[in-house]
Structures are given as C-alpha cells and as structure tokens.
Scaffold this active site. Sequence first.
Site, PDB file in Angstrom:
ATOM      1  N   SER A  81      26.071 -21.887  36.997  1.00 24.06           N
ATOM      2  CA  SER A  81      25.168 -20.897  36.825  1.00 24.06           C
ATOM      3  C   SER A  81      25.706 -20.089  35.446  1.00 24.06           C
ATOM      4  O   SER A  81      24.757 -19.251  35.186  1.00 24.06           O
ATOM      5  CB  SER A  81      25.178 -19.923  37.871  1.00 24.06           C
ATOM      6  OG  SER A  81      24.170 -20.677  38.670  1.00 24.06           O
ATOM      7  N   LYS A  95      23.359 -19.986  32.690  1.00 19.14           N
ATOM      8  CA  LYS A  95      22.130 -19.434  32.622  1.00 19.14           C
ATOM      9  C   LYS A  95      21.942 -18.207  31.814  1.00 19.14           C
ATOM     10  O   LYS A  95      20.793 -17.654  31.479  1.00 19.14           O
ATOM     11  CB  LYS A  95      21.611 -18.793  33.971  1.00 19.14           C
ATOM     12  CG  LYS A  95      21.468 -20.211  34.937  1.00 19.14           C
ATOM     13  CD  LYS A  95      21.580 -19.751  36.689  1.00 19.14           C
ATOM     14  CE  LYS A  95      21.421 -20.834  37.469  1.00 19.14           C
ATOM     15  NZ  LYS A  95      21.481 -20.364  38.802  1.00 19.14           N
ATOM     16  N   TYR A 117      17.549 -28.832  34.439  1.00 20.26           N
ATOM     17  CA  TYR A 117      18.380 -27.715  34.916  1.00 20.26           C
ATOM     18  C   TYR A 117      19.705 -28.112  35.418  1.00 20.26           C
ATOM     19  O   TYR A 117      20.653 -27.738  34.997  1.00 20.26           O
ATOM     20  CB  TYR A 117      17.541 -26.861  36.017  1.00 20.26           C
ATOM     21  CG  TYR A 117      18.314 -25.880  36.788  1.00 20.26           C
ATOM     22  CD1 TYR A 117      18.452 -24.874  36.473  1.00 20.26           C
ATOM     23  CD2 TYR A 117      18.745 -26.298  38.167  1.00 20.26           C
ATOM     24  CE1 TYR A 117      19.069 -24.009  37.366  1.00 20.26           C
ATOM     25  CE2 TYR A 117      19.359 -25.799  39.187  1.00 20.26           C
ATOM     26  CZ  TYR A 117      19.604 -24.245  38.723  1.00 20.26           C
ATOM     27  OH  TYR A 117      20.344 -23.296  39.453  1.00 20.26           O
ATOM     28  N   TYR A 138      24.582 -12.492  42.004  1.00 15.44           N
ATOM     29  CA  TYR A 138      23.922 -12.687  43.320  1.00 15.44           C
ATOM     30  C   TYR A 138      23.796 -11.478  44.151  1.00 15.44           C
ATOM     31  O   TYR A 138      23.926 -10.299  43.633  1.00 15.44           O
ATOM     32  CB  TYR A 138      24.094 -13.922  43.807  1.00 15.44           C
ATOM     33  CG  TYR A 138      24.233 -15.076  43.137  1.00 15.44           C
ATOM     34  CD1 TYR A 138      23.195 -15.577  42.473  1.00 15.44           C
ATOM     35  CD2 TYR A 138      25.292 -15.943  42.973  1.00 15.44           C
ATOM     36  CE1 TYR A 138      23.050 -16.662  41.637  1.00 15.44           C
ATOM     37  CE2 TYR A 138      25.228 -16.929  42.081  1.00 15.44           C
ATOM     38  CZ  TYR A 138      24.287 -17.352  41.356  1.00 15.44           C
ATOM     39  OH  TYR A 138      24.316 -18.318  40.495  1.00 15.44           O
ATOM     40  N   VAL A 156      29.168 -21.409  40.680  1.00 12.52           N
ATOM     41  CA  VAL A 156      29.610 -22.024  41.862  1.00 12.52           C
ATOM     42  C   VAL A 156      30.892 -22.936  41.661  1.00 12.52           C
ATOM     43  O   VAL A 156      31.635 -23.257  42.477  1.00 12.52           O
ATOM     44  CB  VAL A 156      28.728 -22.428  42.846  1.00 12.52           C
ATOM     45  CG1 VAL A 156      27.830 -21.573  43.394  1.00 12.52           C
ATOM     46  CG2 VAL A 156      27.860 -23.878  42.081  1.00 12.52           C
TER      47      VAL A 156
HETATM   48  N1  GLU Z   1      23.400 -25.852  39.897  1.00 10.82           N
HETATM   49  C1  GLU Z   1      23.694 -24.689  40.854  1.00 10.82           C
HETATM   50  C2  GLU Z   1      22.726 -24.835  41.972  1.00 10.82           C
HETATM   51  O1  GLU Z   1      21.554 -24.783  41.681  1.00 10.82           O
HETATM   52  C3  GLU Z   1      24.128 -23.759  40.227  1.00 10.82           C
HETATM   53  C4  GLU Z   1      24.342 -22.424  41.440  1.00 10.82           C
HETATM   54  C5  GLU Z   1      25.628 -21.462  40.928  1.00 10.82           C
HETATM   55  O2  GLU Z   1      26.223 -21.817  40.006  1.00 10.82           O
HETATM   56  O3  GLU Z   1      25.568 -20.608  41.426  1.00 10.82           O
HETATM   57  O4  GLU Z   1      22.687 -24.654  42.971  1.00 10.82           O
END
Ligand code: GLU
Length: 304
Positions: A65, A68, A192, A240, A258
């Site tokens: 993530s 992003k 994505y 988050y 993650v």
């Molecule tokens: N590719 C992961 C997902 O969509 C990213 C989540 C993350 O890194 O928090 O679940």
Amino acid sequence: MPSSLPEILDQLNADMRADDNWGAVASYIPELGSIDPAQFAIAVATADGDLYSAGDADTLFSVQSITKVFTLAIALGRAGDHLWKRVGREPSGRAFNSIVQLEAEAGRPRNPFINAGAIVVTDEILTGRAPRETLGEIMQFVRTAAGDDDIHINENVAASENAHGHRNYALAHFLASAGNLNNPPDQTLGTYFHHCAIEMTAKQLAMSGRFLIDSPNAPRMILPARIRRLNALMLTCGHYDGSGDFAYRVGLPAKSGVGGGILAIVPKVASIAVWSPGLNRYGNSRKGTEAMARLARVMEWSVF
Ligand code: GLU
C-alpha cells in the site's frame, strides 16, 4: 546515548532484534505468508540525498500500500481536484479492506489510502490508457523519485494476490455498481495488484520518498502545495484505523503497507523507510512502528 544518525540507526537495529515479539506476517496474500518475520531494516534519506541505513536494508520486500502515495500523486497530477468527487479525504476508522462503509456512503470511498479509495485512484490513472502503459507510468514515477532504474514488480506476488483477492474484487464490483469505476473491474484490479507488488529495499524506499520532503534539493516531481496535501493525507489516513495511534506515537506523515514497510516524511528534512514484515493488529509493521516512534523521539522529529 548515541549521538550521530548512523549510530542511532545501529542502536535501533540492535534494540529491535533484542526483543523476539515480531508480530505476524500478512497471510491473506499467500506469497507474503511465507516470509520470515524476524527481519528489520531502517533507512534515512536526507533532503540532500545522503543515505544512512542499518539492518536488512538491501533486502527486497513487497511495498504494497505504500505505492498508493505514488499513484495518488500521479492521479492528482492528472485529474486535479476532480479526483475528490470520486474519493473523500477523511480517516475511515475502519480496516484497510472494509466494505461496510463503502455501501453506507454510496460507493464513494472515505480516502485514497483504504483499498476502495486506492482502487478508484488506480482506475483514474488507467482511464484512457492500457494497463501496461499505466504500469509503465507508475514505474517511471517511482524510479525517477528514487533515482534508481532497478525497481521492479514481483509478478508472483501480483498473481498470488489476484488469485486470492476476493475482497478487493468485491470492493471493485461494488464501486462499479455505484457508477464509480470507469474501467472493467478486472483491468483496474490487475493494474492495482501489480503496482502493489512493486518491490524495493529500505534504501530504495527512503530515496523514493524524497520528492515528498519539500526541499529545493530533493526531486521536484509535484507542486509544493500538493506535497503538503499528500503529507496531510498520510498523517490522517496513512495507517488505516491505526492512523490516530501512529500520529500520536510518531508525529510524522507516513504510509504503511501489509508487506511490513512504512515510509515517513520529516518535512524539509528527510524521508525514512522502515521494514519489518510482522504486523500489529491494525495491519501495520509492529517493529517498524516502534522504530519510527523511537527515531522520531531521539531526533526530535515531529510536525507538531
Ligand atoms: N495489495 C494489498 C491489498 O489490497 C494492499 C494492502 C496494504 O498494503 O495495506 O490488500
């Protein structure tokens, strides 16, 4: 008490390894589930481009993530404030992959860093382009930011997430049903999953964050006003439903993934990357968060 930054990083690395409570690696992406949690890296890139590191700072890990931040920078460059019609700017107070809020709020994700919001951001960049071209643009942005062409996507991680990505498919289809997806869900998600599967070392990640430092000596890739807004979103939404806790403990804008990485920005001063794949209950790196908190305290780095 160590005094110079290299000594502080060495001490942090030793302290993190002294405690064997590493947390649990993310297992919902099977390719990430087999990674040894007992690893730790920290790297600091200054505005001038000096780089200091300790621990496993040359080991590649899945950035997930954290990408992003780059896709949001690209999407804002493309769509400007029109992007905010499709996605909000408020902390979600929910898990990264939560679906309930999306339904309650008629398909407009709370912010660009939760999965639903990041899927919309990817969809925005993809509009009018092929997935391959879009990924090329994202890779070019990341490589330019890091000043390093040797940054790649791990195809096995992308395939693994695609094969088990039921939750993200549910989010994408819900977005489509609400009229908030321009492209077919499988194309947006394919793009994505691939950008989430970018791998970097802690050193590369720290370097890639320099464009967010807002210094004349760091790479200038986006407007200064936009740098400050991206940092504001990282501070309020970058972890988050652990964003408030991270802001309280660390006091710096940051984005987690993650894969166990965290990128944090000390405005005007430095970009920091930490990596330790074991996660806490919010899905953020356990030791990474602890190390960031200690480094910020020792260096007296805070936006407050
Ligand atoms: N590719 C992961 C997902 O969509 C990213 C989540 C993350 O890194 O928090 O679940």
